[in-house]
Design a protein around this motif. Structure first.
Motif, PDB file in Angstrom:
ATOM      1  N   THR A   1       5.258 -44.193 -50.869  1.00  0.00           N
ATOM      2  CA  THR A   1       4.962 -45.170 -51.905  1.00  0.00           C
ATOM      3  C   THR A   1       3.824 -46.082 -51.450  1.00  0.00           C
ATOM      4  OG1 THR A   1       6.603 -46.656 -50.988  1.00  0.00           O
ATOM      5  CG2 THR A   1       7.325 -45.191 -52.748  1.00  0.00           C
ATOM      6  N   ALA A   2       3.175 -46.719 -52.422  1.00  0.00           N
ATOM      7  CA  ALA A   2       2.025 -47.582 -52.135  1.00  0.00           C
ATOM      8  C   ALA A   2       2.315 -48.997 -52.602  1.00  0.00           C
ATOM      9  CB  ALA A   2       0.780 -47.029 -52.815  1.00  0.00           C
ATOM     10  N   PRO A   3       2.807 -49.865 -51.705  1.00  0.00           N
ATOM     11  CA  PRO A   3       3.093 -51.244 -52.087  1.00  0.00           C
ATOM     12  C   PRO A   3       1.837 -51.966 -52.556  1.00  0.00           C
ATOM     13  CG  PRO A   3       4.031 -50.736 -49.929  1.00  0.00           C
ATOM     14  CD  PRO A   3       3.128 -49.607 -50.299  1.00  0.00           C
ATOM     15  N   GLY A   4       2.004 -52.812 -53.559  1.00  0.00           N
ATOM     16  CA  GLY A   4       0.890 -53.551 -54.141  1.00  0.00           C
ATOM     17  C   GLY A   4       0.933 -55.023 -53.792  1.00  0.00           C
TER      18      GLY A   4
ATOM     19  N   GLU B   1      -3.928 -45.808 -46.727  1.00  0.00           N
ATOM     20  CA  GLU B   1      -4.748 -45.061 -47.689  1.00  0.00           C
ATOM     21  C   GLU B   1      -4.712 -45.810 -49.003  1.00  0.00           C
ATOM     22  OE1 GLU B   1      -3.930 -40.924 -47.855  1.00  0.00           O
ATOM     23  OE2 GLU B   1      -5.244 -40.582 -49.589  1.00  0.00           O
ATOM     24  N   ALA B   2      -5.890 -46.262 -49.451  1.00  0.00           N
ATOM     25  CA  ALA B   2      -5.959 -47.088 -50.656  1.00  0.00           C
ATOM     26  C   ALA B   2      -5.591 -46.288 -51.897  1.00  0.00           C
ATOM     27  CB  ALA B   2      -7.361 -47.662 -50.807  1.00  0.00           C
ATOM     28  N   GLY B   3      -4.998 -46.963 -52.870  1.00  0.00           N
ATOM     29  CA  GLY B   3      -4.683 -46.369 -54.165  1.00  0.00           C
ATOM     30  C   GLY B   3      -5.930 -46.308 -55.044  1.00  0.00           C
ATOM     31  N   PRO B   4      -5.744 -45.991 -56.336  1.00  0.00           N
ATOM     32  CA  PRO B   4      -6.868 -45.775 -57.260  1.00  0.00           C
ATOM     33  C   PRO B   4      -7.702 -47.025 -57.535  1.00  0.00           C
ATOM     34  CG  PRO B   4      -4.767 -45.663 -58.416  1.00  0.00           C
ATOM     35  CD  PRO B   4      -4.448 -45.688 -56.964  1.00  0.00           C
ATOM     36  N   ASP B   5      -7.157 -48.207 -57.257  1.00  0.00           N
ATOM     37  CA  ASP B   5      -7.911 -49.451 -57.487  1.00  0.00           C
ATOM     38  C   ASP B   5      -8.381 -50.090 -56.188  1.00  0.00           C
ATOM     39  OD1 ASP B   5      -7.432 -49.272 -60.273  1.00  0.00           O
ATOM     40  OD2 ASP B   5      -5.401 -50.051 -59.940  1.00  0.00           O
ATOM     41  N   GLY B   6      -8.275 -49.353 -55.081  1.00  0.00           N
ATOM     42  CA  GLY B   6      -8.610 -49.953 -53.806  1.00  0.00           C
ATOM     43  C   GLY B   6      -7.486 -50.857 -53.336  1.00  0.00           C
ATOM     44  N   VAL B   7      -7.738 -51.592 -52.253  1.00  0.00           N
ATOM     45  CA  VAL B   7      -6.687 -52.464 -51.696  1.00  0.00           C
ATOM     46  C   VAL B   7      -7.348 -53.531 -50.841  1.00  0.00           C
ATOM     47  CG1 VAL B   7      -6.354 -51.135 -49.545  1.00  0.00           C
ATOM     48  CG2 VAL B   7      -4.446 -52.469 -50.481  1.00  0.00           C
TER      49      VAL B   7
END
Ligand code: MN
Length: 283
Positions: free
Chosen positions: A213-216, A232-238
């Motif tokens: 999972t990718a915590p925001g 690893e960044a998600g589709p909107d970067g991080v």
């Protein structure tokens, strides 16, 4: 082969009222001791509404620990019992070692209508709890920035990509990085296996470790054992803080802004506060 640190705990920062009525978000704190050792607490005081933060943190003591204030927008004006006064502006950091004790105030102020930053509390080992208080204050433009392929890393403390952070000689031998990744970019940072490490996401989202999972926004991610932190960044970067430090492994006796090893030391600190003998070193 690199041993990647996996995300072993994800915490949602929780609404908390602090100081004279500041509405902030606490990523971890008293309830999590000792899982983040040597780190005690992380507060996220980004705010859009001045009424949520202008009351600030009027005069209060600290002993036995360090506070690290890192600003991304606006500023915090401060003054203390050593006669020190100043402000921490956007991109700047104040690493304050309370040691034997200070009294100070910290007042957030907006700049161009914006204010936001973080305060990390770092414990001190028994042999350093009563050291003389001191500050390291670094302006934003003195913090090295390492730019790579889709990555921008501000190095506040520790080392990354050949750049050394300006905050030095801290007992926990800390790493403190502000990491921004473009969409889908991968970030890797070698970390000493003996260190405790965590990330705090404050924009976008990222998967830590080998995936999952990718915590925001407003999530703390405690990283397990290993020698490389990976995100690893998600589709909107991080954008996230990556923090690591050497654990202390001692008993923690903590009441409010005083963090010692024993209840007797806490009683002594509060007795000294009542008697006006708390501050050992003035400027
Ligand atoms: Mn304080």
């Amino acid at each position: 082969m690199a041993d990647i640190r996996e995300a072993v705990e994800v915490l949602t920062a929780r609404p908390t009222l602090e100081g004279a009525g500041v509405r902030l978000r606490r990523a971890f704190g008293f309830s999590e001791v000792p899982r983040f050792d040597p780190f005690l607490m992380l507060d996220d005081f980004r705010g859009d509404r001045p009424e949520d933060y202008l009351a600030g943190f009027p005069w209060h003591p600290h002993r036995g620990m360090e506070t690290v204030t890192y600003m991304i927008e606006g500023k915090v004006e401060h003054g203390d019992s050593m006669g020190h006064a100043g402000s921490v502006g956007a991109g700047g950091v104040q690493w304050m070692t309370a040691g034997s004790g200070i009294l100070h105030q910290e007042m957030p102020k907006p700049v161009d209508g914006r204010m936001g930053g973080f305060q990390l509390w770092v414990n001190l080992p028994a042999e350093k709890k009563m050291m003389d208080p001191r500050y390291q204050e670094i302006a934003g433009d003195a913090i090295p920035v390492v730019r790579g392929d889709g990555t921008t890393v501000r190095v506040v403390a520790g080392e990354h990509g050949g750049a050394q952070g300006p905050v030095t000689e801290i007992v926990a031998d800390p790493t403190f990085l502000d990491v921004a990744l473009e969409p889908r970019m991968v970030f890797r940072h070698p970390t000493d296996r003996a260190m405790t490490a965590f990330a705090y996401v404050f924009a976008g989202a990222a998967a830590f470790g080998e995936g999952g999972t990718a915590p925001g926004n407003a999530h703390a991610v405690r990283l397990g054992p290993g020698d490389v932190a990976r995100a690893e960044a998600g589709p909107d970067g991080v954008r996230f803080l990556l923090v690591a430090g050497r654990p202390i492994g001692e008993p923690v006796a903590w009441r409010g802004p005083v963090v010692m090893n024993t209840d007797e030391e806490l009683r002594e600190a509060f007795r000294e506060l009542n008697e006006g003998t708390f501050v050992k070193k003035r400027g």
